[in-house]
Design a protein around this motif. Structure first.
Motif, PDB file in Angstrom:
ATOM      1  N   GLN A   8       0.827  -1.216   0.000  1.00 56.89           N
ATOM      2  CA  GLN A   8       0.000   0.000   0.000  1.00 56.89           C
ATOM      3  C   GLN A   8       0.856   1.259   0.000  1.00 56.89           C
ATOM      4  OE1 GLN A   8      -3.836   0.718   1.398  1.00 56.89           O
ATOM      5  NE2 GLN A   8      -3.934  -1.129   2.644  1.00 56.89           N
ATOM      6  N   LYS A   9       1.808   1.328   0.917  1.00 58.81           N
ATOM      7  CA  LYS A   9       2.760   2.440   0.930  1.00 58.81           C
ATOM      8  C   LYS A   9       4.153   1.852   0.749  1.00 58.81           C
ATOM      9  CE  LYS A   9       0.525   6.120   3.553  1.00 58.81           C
ATOM     10  NZ  LYS A   9       0.690   7.080   4.664  1.00 58.81           N
ATOM     11  N   ARG A  39      -0.631   2.544  -3.326  1.00 59.56           N
ATOM     12  CA  ARG A  39      -1.339   3.824  -3.219  1.00 59.56           C
ATOM     13  C   ARG A  39      -0.360   4.968  -3.424  1.00 59.56           C
ATOM     14  NH1 ARG A  39      -6.518   3.956  -1.382  1.00 59.56           N
ATOM     15  NH2 ARG A  39      -7.343   2.079  -0.362  1.00 59.56           N
ATOM     16  N   GLU A  40       0.826   4.781  -2.916  1.00 56.98           N
ATOM     17  CA  GLU A  40       1.898   5.759  -3.125  1.00 56.98           C
ATOM     18  C   GLU A  40       3.225   5.046  -2.967  1.00 56.98           C
ATOM     19  OE1 GLU A  40       2.775   8.295   0.585  1.00 56.98           O
ATOM     20  OE2 GLU A  40       0.603   7.997   0.677  1.00 56.98           O
ATOM     21  N   LEU A  49      -0.359   3.213  -9.938  1.00 55.34           N
ATOM     22  CA  LEU A  49      -1.150   3.810  -8.877  1.00 55.34           C
ATOM     23  C   LEU A  49      -2.444   3.029  -8.681  1.00 55.34           C
ATOM     24  CD1 LEU A  49      -1.389   6.204  -6.889  1.00 55.34           C
ATOM     25  CD2 LEU A  49      -2.639   7.431  -8.680  1.00 55.34           C
ATOM     26  N   CYS A  50      -2.726   2.699  -7.426  1.00 57.63           N
ATOM     27  CA  CYS A  50      -3.948   1.981  -7.073  1.00 57.63           C
ATOM     28  C   CYS A  50      -4.464   2.639  -5.795  1.00 57.63           C
ATOM     29  CB  CYS A  50      -3.634   0.507  -6.859  1.00 57.63           C
ATOM     30  SG  CYS A  50      -5.065  -0.567  -6.770  1.00 57.63           S
ATOM     31  N   ASP A  51      -5.182   3.750  -5.953  1.00 63.34           N
ATOM     32  CA  ASP A  51      -5.523   4.593  -4.812  1.00 63.34           C
ATOM     33  C   ASP A  51      -7.006   4.963  -4.804  1.00 63.34           C
ATOM     34  OD1 ASP A  51      -5.261   6.128  -2.536  1.00 63.34           O
ATOM     35  OD2 ASP A  51      -4.516   7.893  -3.615  1.00 63.34           O
ATOM     36  N   ARG A  60     -10.107   1.190   3.704  1.00 58.95           N
ATOM     37  CA  ARG A  60      -8.806   1.399   3.055  1.00 58.95           C
ATOM     38  C   ARG A  60      -8.257   0.080   2.524  1.00 58.95           C
ATOM     39  NH1 ARG A  60      -4.215   2.048   7.242  1.00 58.95           N
ATOM     40  NH2 ARG A  60      -4.767  -0.163   7.371  1.00 58.95           N
ATOM     41  N   PHE A  64      -8.309  -1.141  -1.519  1.00 60.00           N
ATOM     42  CA  PHE A  64      -7.022  -1.387  -2.158  1.00 60.00           C
ATOM     43  C   PHE A  64      -6.961  -2.814  -2.691  1.00 60.00           C
ATOM     44  CE2 PHE A  64      -2.474  -2.634  -1.928  1.00 60.00           C
ATOM     45  CZ  PHE A  64      -1.959  -1.717  -2.827  1.00 60.00           C
TER      46      PHE A  64
END
Length: 370
Positions: A8-9, A39-40, A49-51, A60, A64
């Protein structure tokens, strides 16, 4: 061949990211294109990008996962390796261990918490999914736990320990930093320093370390807490109640922890549950003996009484105190730093990369390293 890494991050400094980064050059040399789905992300690895929008951590993680599953279904990648609990990925790295086990060991009421219920369901669906081809476990403890809870995944489990940079973390840090760091924080040259490194003080047992310090006969001993926790004031008050506020130093998060390893005599992690903490590996590489619990993956790297010691998880401070006394005495012996470092000698980044590439080769996306 195309490999996707899901996080995710994604930052170059995270434990999961360092695990992947060590193998990136080798993968690219074999013609494997690697992209990050996140996400970032930070760093020079190509990313997707998957946000999707969310409110709260349950939404969240769910949103995701749905976004990643849609990408997987498009067939763009030959293999998708997830560091999150996402059913349908081909490789899963169980870096956080087994959520069901953590909940049982924590002793906290959780059954009505939506995020915990979602995470349990996602974990079970992931480990039972027909598309899952391999699970990377960062300790035998995690492998055995998954095999017991999810026998259908037993033949997909592979132990690959976290790598530690043995050139970056080494016993020579003692000579480089011991005197200067102790002078900077106001500790004496001969004080016995017990080091803790980590965040999440409750799970990792900072309260137990403080209570143990108060019970020790060595009244000059200090506990240095390196890390960050939003409830730090609670632990400062505990140190005051235990009468050791002047011997517990809360040093905050540090961009470079090496000087503190160099200044310490012993590393202590009274964790309730920890699959394989990088801090324990770094401490061993620096020549520090490690005292931790049987619910820590680092336990399987220790030779009890030689380069570390184990205490049953959730034991009170008076059980930890004599163990810490013994290991402080052991730390002063000249062969202890060598013994501690030998515990992780086979787990440097090169060895971890070789094992990871071998796994990828068995799945058909690389050739094994020669």
């Amino acid at each position: 061949m195309k490999l996707a890494i899901v996080r995710q991050k994604y930052t170059p400094f995270g434990g999961a990211e360092r695990f992947v980064a060590s193998a990136l050059d080798a993968l690219r040399a074999q013609g494997v294109a690697v992209e990050v789905i996140a996400r970032e992300w930070r760093g020079d690895t190509a990313g997707v990008l998957c946000d999707p929008f969310y409110l709260g951590r349950t939404w969240r993680d769910w949103s995701f996962a749905r976004c990643v599953q849609k990408i997987i279904s498009a067939g763009k990648y030959d293999l998708v390796q997830s560091h999150e609990r996402i059913p349908g990925c081909h490789i899963y790295r169980a870096g956080d261990g087994v959520h069901a086990t953590w909940l049982e060991l924590s002793g906290k009421p959780w059954r009505l918490a939506p995020w915990h219920r979602y995470t349990l369901a996602a974990e079970a669906a992931l480990l039972r999914h027909p598309d899952l081809r391999a699970v990377i476990c960062n300790s035998r403890m995690v492998k055995d736990d998954i095999a017991q809870r999810f026998p259908e995944a037993a033949d997909k489990l592979h132990v690959i320990y976290n790598g530690v940079d043995t050139r970056h973390f080494h016993p020579g840090l003692r000579k480089e930093h011991r005197t200067a760091v102790r002078a900077k924080v106001g500790a004496g040259k001969t004080a016995a320093v017990i080091l803790f490194v980590g965040s999440g003080y409750e799970r990792k047992g900072v309260a137990t370390l403080i209570e143990a310090l108060a019970q020790m006969d060595t009244r000059s001993a200090e506990a240095w807490i390196v890390g960050r926790d939003k409830h730090e004031a609670r632990y400062q008050r505990l140190a005051m109640r235990c009468g050791v506020a002047d011997r517990v130093r809360f040093l905050g998060a540090q961009s470079d922890v090496r000087p503190f390893y160099g200044a310490a005599d012993l590393f202590c992690l009274p964790t309730i549950y920890d699959p394989l903490p990088n801090a324990a590996l770094e401490a061993l590489a620096c020549g520090l003996p490690v005292v931790t619990t049987e619910n820590c993956g680092a336990a399987e790297l220790l030779t009890s009484g030689i380069n570390g010691a184990l205490v049953p998880a959730s034991s009170p401070g008076n059980v930890w105190a004599p163990v810490l006394e013994h290991m402080l005495a052991r730390a002063a012996e000249p062969n202890t730093p060598t013994s501690a470092r030998e515990a992780v000698a086979a787990n440097d980044f090169a060895a971890m990369t070789e094992r990871l590439i071998a796994l990828y080769a068995s799945l058909g996306i690389t050739k094994a390293l020669v």
